[in-house]
Design an enzyme around this catalytic site. Structure first.
Site, PDB file in Angstrom:
ATOM      1  N   GLU A  30       0.826  -1.224   0.000  1.00 16.33           N
ATOM      2  CA  GLU A  30       0.000   0.000   0.000  1.00 16.33           C
ATOM      3  C   GLU A  30       0.854   1.265   0.000  1.00 16.33           C
ATOM      4  O   GLU A  30       2.058   1.210   0.268  1.00 16.33           O
ATOM      5  CB  GLU A  30      -0.925  -0.011   1.217  1.00 16.33           C
ATOM      6  CG  GLU A  30      -0.174  -0.254   2.519  1.00 16.33           C
ATOM      7  CD  GLU A  30      -0.629   0.634   3.650  1.00 16.33           C
ATOM      8  OE1 GLU A  30      -1.078   1.762   3.408  1.00 16.33           O
ATOM      9  OE2 GLU A  30      -0.491   0.197   4.799  1.00 16.33           O
ATOM     10  N   LYS A  91      -5.469  10.593   0.539  1.00 14.48           N
ATOM     11  CA  LYS A  91      -5.610   9.261   1.148  1.00 14.48           C
ATOM     12  C   LYS A  91      -6.848   8.612   0.537  1.00 14.48           C
ATOM     13  O   LYS A  91      -7.944   9.158   0.631  1.00 14.48           O
ATOM     14  CB  LYS A  91      -5.755   9.389   2.667  1.00 14.48           C
ATOM     15  CG  LYS A  91      -6.011   8.061   3.373  1.00 14.48           C
ATOM     16  CD  LYS A  91      -6.002   8.229   4.892  1.00 14.48           C
ATOM     17  CE  LYS A  91      -6.553   7.005   5.600  1.00 14.48           C
ATOM     18  NZ  LYS A  91      -6.561   7.139   7.062  1.00 14.48           N
ATOM     19  N   VAL A 111      -5.062   0.049   3.097  1.00 14.95           N
ATOM     20  CA  VAL A 111      -5.122  -1.415   3.004  1.00 14.95           C
ATOM     21  C   VAL A 111      -6.400  -1.806   2.259  1.00 14.95           C
ATOM     22  O   VAL A 111      -6.382  -2.684   1.385  1.00 14.95           O
ATOM     23  CB  VAL A 111      -5.093  -2.048   4.411  1.00 14.95           C
ATOM     24  CG1 VAL A 111      -5.443  -3.532   4.348  1.00 14.95           C
ATOM     25  CG2 VAL A 111      -3.724  -1.848   5.051  1.00 14.95           C
ATOM     26  N   LYS A 162      -3.786  -1.421  14.499  1.00 19.50           N
ATOM     27  CA  LYS A 162      -2.955  -0.427  15.177  1.00 19.50           C
ATOM     28  C   LYS A 162      -3.362  -0.258  16.644  1.00 19.50           C
ATOM     29  O   LYS A 162      -4.540  -0.324  16.981  1.00 19.50           O
ATOM     30  CB  LYS A 162      -3.032   0.893  14.418  1.00 19.50           C
ATOM     31  CG  LYS A 162      -2.160   0.830  13.159  1.00 19.50           C
ATOM     32  CD  LYS A 162      -2.037   2.162  12.480  1.00 19.50           C
ATOM     33  CE  LYS A 162      -3.158   2.389  11.512  1.00 19.50           C
ATOM     34  NZ  LYS A 162      -3.068   1.614  10.285  1.00 19.50           N
TER      35      LYS A 162
HETATM   36  N1  PSU Z   1       0.063   0.316   8.583  1.00 20.49           N
HETATM   37  C1  PSU Z   1       1.020   1.128   9.102  1.00 20.49           C
HETATM   38  N2  PSU Z   1       0.837   2.478   8.984  1.00 20.49           N
HETATM   39  C2  PSU Z   1      -0.275   3.019   8.332  1.00 20.49           C
HETATM   40  C3  PSU Z   1      -1.264   2.138   7.788  1.00 20.49           C
HETATM   41  C4  PSU Z   1      -1.050   0.787   7.956  1.00 20.49           C
HETATM   42  O1  PSU Z   1       2.009   0.661   9.682  1.00 20.49           O
HETATM   43  O2  PSU Z   1      -0.388   4.236   8.247  1.00 20.49           O
HETATM   44  C5  PSU Z   1      -2.484   2.720   7.064  1.00 20.49           C
HETATM   45  C6  PSU Z   1      -3.123   1.687   6.132  1.00 20.49           C
HETATM   46  O3  PSU Z   1      -3.185   2.261   4.844  1.00 20.49           O
HETATM   47  C7  PSU Z   1      -4.513   1.458   6.688  1.00 20.49           C
HETATM   48  C8  PSU Z   1      -4.803   2.822   7.261  1.00 20.49           C
HETATM   49  O4  PSU Z   1      -5.422   1.044   5.713  1.00 20.49           O
HETATM   50  O5  PSU Z   1      -3.562   3.134   7.917  1.00 20.49           O
HETATM   51  C9  PSU Z   1      -6.008   2.822   8.181  1.00 20.49           C
HETATM   52  O6  PSU Z   1      -6.618   4.082   8.132  1.00 20.49           O
HETATM   53  P1  PSU Z   1      -8.124   4.287   8.649  1.00 20.49           P
HETATM   54  O7  PSU Z   1      -8.076   3.975  10.119  1.00 20.49           O
HETATM   55  O8  PSU Z   1      -8.441   5.740   8.370  1.00 20.49           O
HETATM   56  O9  PSU Z   1      -8.982   3.351   7.871  1.00 20.49           O
END
Ligand code: PSU
Ligand code: MN
Length: 309
Positions: A30, A91, A111, A162
């Site tokens: 990604e 994004k 992702v 995360k």
């Molecule tokens: N993994 C990491 N750092 C990131 C991400 C994943 O180590 O920044 C990104 C990925 O692109 C994932 C996104 O899809 O964070 C999630 O964002 P959100 O919570 O807005 O869906």
């Protein structure tokens, strides 16, 4: 007129075109992590190291991003560089795809958008750091990464969701939608910066071949996504409670400042990086490269399996 499904919205990088012709294993990577997840200049460095890790394991990296009205499957080094330093990069999650394509803007894929694109072109393995999930204190804020795992037949290799998220709720969400969670050499779900959240995975797996077998059966039965969770490398991993204070402060600040929607995750990651003097970036860096390496091994095992009579 009808809305043509003939696909002019995808373009393959030369190395990916060649890999497809030769039936080589491919790993999708990604670009949101490059554009929004890591500070400069670590971001571009990590992107290159992830690609190298995939190659070192005998697979081909396909880093995905949106350029000039197309989804590019396999950015060239020069193209990838644009994602690491251009303030116009958007994004892109799945809801953003048609908008950014129509406007021919530069778009980094989450992702969700990466797995969606990979599935459209027959790539079955995606590597990342930590997936999105259910946000703490805002259970209506569910990353599109989760529903995408429920609908696309891909193996997503990550270090769990995360640590800024509600991991238990995220785990339950995946269970509800039939997404198996496998632990790479572990019985418990990793927590991104930390080796373990204490929550159980659905099964511990110890080889890429076993993951390929499970995935093959999942897909034969009509299943879709599979989450493979890899603990962050031991030398850099931090104990679960060490960053919890920093994460809480960052969450409170986001709330106070009214940060919402797509901006929440990048904001929290940047704050945690600042407050830990870059320690979180070091872990994030190491786990991204490790996950790319394991994803390549899984892609190879899947390719071997697909060639069995
Ligand atoms: N993994 C990491 N750092 C990131 C991400 C994943 O180590 O920044 C990104 C990925 O692109 C994932 C996104 O899809 O964070 C999630 O964002 P959100 O919570 O807005 O869906
Ligand atoms: Mn969100």
């Amino acid at each position: 007129m009808g809305f043509s499904t003939k696909n002019t919205y995808f373009r393959f990088g030369p190395h990916v075109k060649e890999a497809r012709a030769r039936h080589q294993p491919i790993v999708a990577l990604e670009t949101v992590v490059v554009a929004f997840g890591l500070p400069q200049p670590a971001n571009l460095q990590v992107a290159h190291e992830m690609e190298e890790a995939v190659r070192a394991e005998g697979a081909v990296p396909a880093t995905i991003g949106l350029l000039d009205g197309q989804v590019v499957i396999g950015l060239t080094p020069a193209e990838l560089e644009r994602f690491a330093g251009d303030e116009h990069v958007r994004k892109v999650s799945r809801r953003d795809l048609p908008i950014v394509l129509a406007r021919r803007q530069i778009g980094a894929t989450t992702v969700a958008a990466t797995a969606w694109a990979a599935a459209r072109v027959g790539i079955r393995v995606v590597a990342t750091g930590g997936i999105g999930g259910v946000h703490r204190g805002a259970p209506f804020d569910v990353s599109n990464d989760l529903p995408t795992l429920a609908t696309e037949p891909v193996v997503v290799v990550c270090s769990g969701a995360k640590a800024i998220l509600d991991l238990q709720a995220t785990r339950e969400w995946l269970e509800t939608y039939g997404v198996p969670i496998l632990g790479w050499g572990t019985e418990t779900l990793p927590a991104f910066y930390s080796a373990s959240s204490g929550l159980p995975v659905d099964a511990r797996v110890d080889s890429a071949e076993e993951i390929a077998r499970i995935a093959g059966i999942h897909w034969a039965l009509g299943g879709k996504g599979i989450l493979v969770t890899v603990p962050p490398p031991a030398p850099v991993a931090v104990p679960l409670d060490r960053l919890e204070g920093v994460v809480r402060e960052a969450l409170e600040e986001a709330e106070r400042r009214g940060i919402r929607g797509w901006a929440v995750t990048p904001f929290l990651l940047a704050r945690v990086a600042e407050r830990t003097g870059g320690e979180s970036v070091q872990v994030n860096h190491a786990l991204l490269v490790e996950n790319a390496r394991i994803a390549a091994r899984i892609a190879r095992a899947l390719e071997a399996l697909s060639q069995e009579p």
